[in-house]
Design a protein around this motif. Structure first.
Motif, mmCIF file in Angstrom:
data_model
loop_
_atom_site.group_PDB
_atom_site.id
_atom_site.type_symbol
_atom_site.label_atom_id
_atom_site.label_comp_id
_atom_site.label_asym_id
_atom_site.label_seq_id
_atom_site.Cartn_x
_atom_site.Cartn_y
_atom_site.Cartn_z
ATOM 1 N N GLY A 35 0.791 -1.158 0.069
ATOM 2 C CA GLY A 35 0.072 -0.082 -0.006
ATOM 3 C C GLY A 35 0.747 1.354 -0.186
ATOM 4 O O GLY A 35 0.534 2.334 0.293
ATOM 5 N N ILE A 36 1.977 1.182 -0.223
ATOM 6 C CA ILE A 36 2.983 2.286 -0.256
ATOM 7 C C ILE A 36 3.344 2.210 -1.714
ATOM 8 O O ILE A 36 4.263 1.449 -2.169
ATOM 9 C CB ILE A 36 4.058 2.267 0.540
ATOM 10 N N PRO A 37 2.876 3.412 -2.562
ATOM 11 C CA PRO A 37 3.307 3.511 -3.669
ATOM 12 C C PRO A 37 4.813 3.838 -4.106
ATOM 13 O O PRO A 37 5.333 4.817 -3.388
ATOM 14 C CB PRO A 37 2.562 4.620 -4.602
ATOM 15 N N GLY A 38 5.644 3.196 -5.051
ATOM 16 C CA GLY A 38 6.875 3.692 -5.266
ATOM 17 C C GLY A 38 8.077 2.775 -4.295
ATOM 18 O O GLY A 38 9.239 3.307 -4.451
ATOM 19 N N HIS A 39 7.485 2.026 -3.408
ATOM 20 C CA HIS A 39 8.613 1.475 -2.643
ATOM 21 C C HIS A 39 9.700 0.796 -3.179
ATOM 22 O O HIS A 39 10.643 0.697 -2.557
ATOM 23 C CB HIS A 39 8.038 0.814 -1.184
ATOM 24 N N ALA A 40 9.601 0.144 -4.295
ATOM 25 C CA ALA A 40 10.391 -0.558 -4.906
ATOM 26 C C ALA A 40 11.616 -0.019 -5.557
ATOM 27 O O ALA A 40 12.826 -0.573 -5.609
ATOM 28 C CB ALA A 40 9.676 -1.659 -5.924
ATOM 29 N N MET A 41 11.581 1.469 -5.777
ATOM 30 C CA MET A 41 12.527 2.188 -6.153
ATOM 31 C C MET A 41 13.338 2.552 -5.304
ATOM 32 O O MET A 41 14.712 2.831 -5.608
ATOM 33 C CB MET A 41 12.021 3.578 -6.685
ATOM 34 N N PHE A 42 13.272 2.209 -3.874
ATOM 35 C CA PHE A 42 14.588 2.301 -2.870
ATOM 36 C C PHE A 42 15.713 1.479 -3.385
ATOM 37 O O PHE A 42 16.923 1.848 -3.485
ATOM 38 C CB PHE A 42 13.877 2.112 -1.463
ATOM 39 N N PHE A 43 15.473 0.214 -3.600
ATOM 40 C CA PHE A 43 16.482 -1.031 -3.883
ATOM 41 C C PHE A 43 17.022 -0.702 -5.616
ATOM 42 O O PHE A 43 18.063 -0.878 -5.681
ATOM 43 C CB PHE A 43 16.017 -2.359 -3.524
ATOM 44 N N THR A 44 15.973 -0.298 -6.332
ATOM 45 C CA THR A 44 16.328 -0.067 -7.608
ATOM 46 C C THR A 44 17.287 1.008 -7.590
ATOM 47 O O THR A 44 18.587 0.691 -8.459
ATOM 48 C CB THR A 44 15.075 0.305 -8.439
#
Length: 180
Positions: A35-44
């Motif tokens: 439910g947190i949009p964009g959280h995958a960009m942290f590791f990317t």
């Protein structure tokens, strides 16, 4: 090619490959709907900045993003199909361009944070193209792309912020040549 140059090239290639692999693993692990949009960009962003700063190779982030993007397309990890490659390619090109324009800034917290924010914000192109291809109204495309990109950009800035101390520690211990 000398043995030293060959060993350095192999080490850099392995680092790029491991970063691409870790990027994919974190993408798989973060497929949970938090439910947190964009959280995958942290590791990317973290795994795009790290190989560029550590290897010092001009297209290290692009190679990492391209390898991770192609693997994720082949594994069918997203809804965008081949457009999924754009989500990796634009941020990685942005990271490489930033390190090319400002060499030696890899350990700066502010630089890595800004690079992470801007690189993650390039996601807006992929989101807008995907929405346009499914036939959305242009006003809705811009609103949707902006909302999806803003969260990702904030997490991208955090990913850049996390990469900077690691780069600093590697420099302090003499594991990185000067100017990276």
């Amino acid at each position: 090619m000398t043995d030293q140059a060959s060993a350095t090239g192999l080490r850099d290639t392995l680092l790029v490959g491991f970063c691409a692999l870790f990027l994919l693993v974190t993408k798989l692990a973060l497929r949970l709907n938090l439910g947190i949009p964009g959280h995958a960009m942290f590791f990317t962003i973290f795994f795009l900045i790290l190989p560029r700063a550590v290897t010092g190779r001009k297209l290290a982030a692009t190679a990492t993003g391209l390898a991770a993007g192609l693997a994720s397309v082949l594994l069918g990890m997203g809804k965008g199909g081949p457009l999924l490659l754009l989500k990796f390619l634009f941020p990685s090109l942005c990271v490489d361009l930033a390190f090319l324009l400002f060499p030696g800034m890899g350990g700066s917290l502010l630089f890595c944070t800004l690079v992470g924010f801007v690189a993650a914000a390039t996601r807006i192109v992929g989101v807008a193209v995907t929405d346009w291809l499914v036939g959305m109204d242009p006003a809705i495309i811009m609103a949707h792309a902006f909302i999806k990109t803003l969260g990702g950009a904030l997490f991208g800035a955090l990913g850049g912020l996390a990469a900077a101390p690691i780069i600093r520690k590697l420099k302090a211990r003499g594991l990185l040549p000067q100017g990276r």
